[in-house]
Design an enzyme around this catalytic site. Structure first.
Site, PDB file in Angstrom:
ATOM      1  N   LYS A 115      51.851 -66.423  30.427  1.00 42.07           N
ATOM      2  CA  LYS A 115      51.436 -67.424  29.430  1.00 42.07           C
ATOM      3  C   LYS A 115      49.937 -67.290  29.142  1.00 42.07           C
ATOM      4  O   LYS A 115      49.499 -67.414  27.995  1.00 42.07           O
ATOM      5  CB  LYS A 115      51.768 -68.833  29.923  1.00 42.07           C
ATOM      6  CG  LYS A 115      53.283 -69.126  29.956  1.00 42.07           C
ATOM      7  CD  LYS A 115      53.614 -70.431  30.690  1.00 42.07           C
ATOM      8  CE  LYS A 115      55.119 -70.599  30.886  1.00 42.07           C
ATOM      9  NZ  LYS A 115      55.461 -71.783  31.710  1.00 42.07           N
ATOM     10  N   GLN A 145      52.956 -76.105  35.889  1.00 42.51           N
ATOM     11  CA  GLN A 145      54.111 -75.243  36.122  1.00 42.51           C
ATOM     12  C   GLN A 145      55.043 -75.868  37.154  1.00 42.51           C
ATOM     13  O   GLN A 145      54.612 -76.276  38.233  1.00 42.51           O
ATOM     14  CB  GLN A 145      53.643 -73.842  36.572  1.00 42.51           C
ATOM     15  CG  GLN A 145      54.751 -72.816  36.704  1.00 42.51           C
ATOM     16  CD  GLN A 145      55.423 -72.460  35.383  1.00 42.51           C
ATOM     17  OE1 GLN A 145      54.831 -72.524  34.316  1.00 42.51           O
ATOM     18  NE2 GLN A 145      56.691 -72.080  35.433  1.00 42.51           N
ATOM     19  N   ASP A 198      54.633 -79.018  26.760  1.00 40.73           N
ATOM     20  CA  ASP A 198      55.945 -78.706  27.334  1.00 40.73           C
ATOM     21  C   ASP A 198      57.017 -79.648  26.788  1.00 40.73           C
ATOM     22  O   ASP A 198      58.212 -79.383  26.917  1.00 40.73           O
ATOM     23  CB  ASP A 198      55.900 -78.880  28.867  1.00 40.73           C
ATOM     24  CG  ASP A 198      55.833 -77.560  29.617  1.00 40.73           C
ATOM     25  OD1 ASP A 198      56.324 -76.544  29.081  1.00 40.73           O
ATOM     26  OD2 ASP A 198      55.295 -77.554  30.736  1.00 40.73           O
TER      27      ASP A 198
HETATM   28  N1  GUN Z   1      59.326 -74.017  35.031  1.00 43.52           N
HETATM   29  C1  GUN Z   1      60.382 -73.403  34.464  1.00 43.52           C
HETATM   30  N2  GUN Z   1      60.322 -73.521  33.124  1.00 43.52           N
HETATM   31  C2  GUN Z   1      59.212 -74.216  32.850  1.00 43.52           C
HETATM   32  C3  GUN Z   1      58.613 -74.666  31.635  1.00 43.52           C
HETATM   33  O1  GUN Z   1      59.097 -74.445  30.525  1.00 43.52           O
HETATM   34  N3  GUN Z   1      57.450 -75.345  31.778  1.00 43.52           N
HETATM   35  C4  GUN Z   1      56.903 -75.627  32.970  1.00 43.52           C
HETATM   36  N4  GUN Z   1      55.777 -76.319  32.998  1.00 43.52           N
HETATM   37  N5  GUN Z   1      57.425 -75.229  34.109  1.00 43.52           N
HETATM   38  C5  GUN Z   1      58.579 -74.536  34.043  1.00 43.52           C
END
Ligand code: GUN
Length: 294
Positions: free
Chosen positions: A55, A99, A122
């Site tokens: 990311k 995350q 998110d």
């Molecule tokens: N863990 C797995 N998928 C995601 C996501 O889309 N965002 C976040 N913050 N954590 C994750």
């Protein structure tokens, strides 16, 4: 193999990222604003580290500002909440991503609700989730948002279609089911899960199947209807001694057996996966533009 059946998420995500990059340049030129995204990574889960790193790389390549705060797995909840507050108050930050999953002693709900919903790129905050269900403007969680873009850009006819979602998570199942209900998509939606009786009765009637259950190659050819569209959200590791690393990645769908029957299908890898990052970038750009909340 009829390649036209494959929904190429890599290609579509590259197009979206190119659109975001161009709009970022325009935004900078017009306003001097650079989209800024803050990552909070807690502990040393290798998969989470890989995700956050990719990311961050996407931010670099699209001209975003980004910062990653890496915290030890024994960090206190208060320290995490304080860090979130700091980013909430930082005018250079338009998106905050914590995350998941979190270490067990940290309350996920509390952490998500501490994020300013106007920076919740998110789309996990209850304000955004509620607005998504109502149909107001909100940040849409990145994976479901990516699925909608795949369907749209692959010209899948969703109007009146029987859509079956397998999985009821807050990250994928619940939001995608609600999005499929929207007037502009207009599907009839069933949500199935691990306790569903006779799953096959649903899948055999589905025009569109969206699978997010986390079981390697669970959906077989004899469970789907001829001509259906299959969206595979699963990413599973299965042992494979023919590979140097000892495993291969596979989805929740038995791709090879289903391929003959489907009209369209997403591969794993290279289907839904790459879309998630592209939509995160899109949400962050929209935040910087003040497009969702002013
Ligand atoms: N863990 C797995 N998928 C995601 C996501 O889309 N965002 C976040 N913050 N954590 C994750």
């Amino acid at each position: 193999m009829d390649e036209s059946k494959i929904i190429n998420g890599k290609e579509i995500s590259d197009i979206i990222k190119a659109e975001v990059k161009r709009e970022t340049e325009e935004l900078k030129a017009a306003t001097g604003i650079t989209p800024g995204l803050a990552f909070i990574l807690i502990g040393d889960d290798p998969a989470s580290e890989v995700y956050v790193r990719s990311k961050g790389k996407a931010c670099d390549s699209l001209g975003f500002y980004s910062v990653t705060e890496k915290l030890q797995s024994n960090v206190s909840e208060i320290e995490v909440l304080d860090l979130i507050q700091r980013f909430n108050d930082d005018n250079n930050i338009h998106g905050i991503l914590v995350q998941l999953p979190l270490p067990r002693h940290i309350n996920e709900e509390k952490v998500i609700e501490a994020i300013d919903y106007r920076k919740d790129v998110d789309g996990f905050h209850p304000v955004n989730f509620g607005r998504l269900v109502i149909g107001s403007s909100s940040y849409i969680p990145c994976t479901p948002y990516g699925i909608v873009e795949l369907l749209k850009r692959s010209k899948v006819n969703t109007n009146g279609a029987n859509a079956v979602v397998i999985g009821r998570s807050n990250i994928v199942g619940k939001p995608i089911a609600n999005l499929m209900l929207r007037k502009e998509i207009n599907s009839t939606v069933s949500i199935c899960h691990s306790a569903t009786n006779d799953l096959r009765d649903f899948t055999l009637n589905a025009d569109i199947i969206i699978v997010a259950m986390g079981k390697a190659e669970f959906i077989k050819s004899d469970m789907i209807k001829e001509g259906s569209v299959v969206i595979d959200v699963g990413i599973n590791r299965v042992d494979d001694t023919s590979k140097q690393r000892g495993y291969r990645l596979t989805g929740d769908v038995d791709f090879n057996s289903c391929f003959e029957k489907v009209s369209k299908i997403t591969p794993v890898p290279g289907g839904v996966g790459p879309m998630t990052i592209a939509m995160l970038m899109k949400n962050t750009l929209d935040s910087a533009k003040g497009k969702i909340y002013r």
